[in-house]
Design a protein around this motif. Structure first.
Motif, PDB file in Angstrom:
ATOM      1  N   ARG A   1       0.767  -1.028   0.041  1.00  0.00           N
ATOM      2  CA  ARG A   1       0.054   0.040   0.261  1.00  0.00           C
ATOM      3  C   ARG A   1       0.953   1.257  -0.219  1.00  0.00           C
ATOM      4  N   LEU A   2       1.827   1.186   0.449  1.00  0.00           N
ATOM      5  CA  LEU A   2       2.933   2.267   0.773  1.00  0.00           C
ATOM      6  C   LEU A   2       3.430   2.586  -0.741  1.00  0.00           C
ATOM      7  N   ALA A   3       3.899   1.424  -1.385  1.00  0.00           N
ATOM      8  CA  ALA A   3       4.646   1.424  -2.638  1.00  0.00           C
ATOM      9  C   ALA A   3       3.693   1.996  -3.790  1.00  0.00           C
ATOM     10  N   ALA A   4       2.163   1.665  -3.420  1.00  0.00           N
ATOM     11  CA  ALA A   4       1.317   2.063  -4.416  1.00  0.00           C
ATOM     12  C   ALA A   4       1.002   3.535  -4.225  1.00  0.00           C
ATOM     13  N   ALA A   5       0.792   4.027  -2.953  1.00  0.00           N
ATOM     14  CA  ALA A   5       0.903   5.525  -2.742  1.00  0.00           C
ATOM     15  C   ALA A   5       1.675   6.365  -3.243  1.00  0.00           C
ATOM     16  N   LEU A   6       3.051   6.180  -3.111  1.00  0.00           N
ATOM     17  CA  LEU A   6       4.197   6.556  -3.543  1.00  0.00           C
ATOM     18  C   LEU A   6       4.230   6.641  -4.963  1.00  0.00           C
ATOM     19  N   ASP A   7       3.827   5.493  -5.699  1.00  0.00           N
ATOM     20  CA  ASP A   7       3.865   5.427  -7.071  1.00  0.00           C
ATOM     21  C   ASP A   7       2.798   6.261  -7.738  1.00  0.00           C
ATOM     22  N   THR A   8       1.503   6.453  -7.057  1.00  0.00           N
ATOM     23  CA  THR A   8       0.615   7.387  -7.472  1.00  0.00           C
ATOM     24  C   THR A   8       0.695   8.765  -7.313  1.00  0.00           C
TER      25      THR A   8
END
Length: 82
Positions: free
Chosen positions: A37-44
């Motif tokens: 979830r952290l990686a997805a938020a950063l990617d977004t």
């Protein structure tokens, strides 16, 4: 916030008191899958410079409105007086 950057962090400790809403950052629920979830938020955020800029500016405004050297000094004096 002071450097006009959005915050991405786990919803732990006092983070939720600072990152109150989605205008300034992203709070990630702790627990299983947290890293994803952290990686997805950063990617977004990395793929949306306009959103990143707006969140950073909102964070800077929050710092300017609610945090000053005088307020910090007063808070430390109160803590030390106790």
């Amino acid at each position: 916030f002071a450097t006009e950057r959005p915050v991405v962090c786990s919803r732990a400790g006092a983070a939720e008191e600072v990152v109150v809403d989605a205008r300034t950052g992203v709070l990630i629920e702790p627990g299983g899958g947290e890293a994803a979830r952290l990686a997805a938020a950063l990617d977004t955020l990395l793929s949306d410079s306009g959103r990143r800029r707006a969140m950073g500016q909102a964070g800077r405004r929050k710092v300017e409105a609610g945090y000053s050297r005088e307020q910090a000094q007063r808070a430390y004096r109160e803590i030390l007086a106790e």
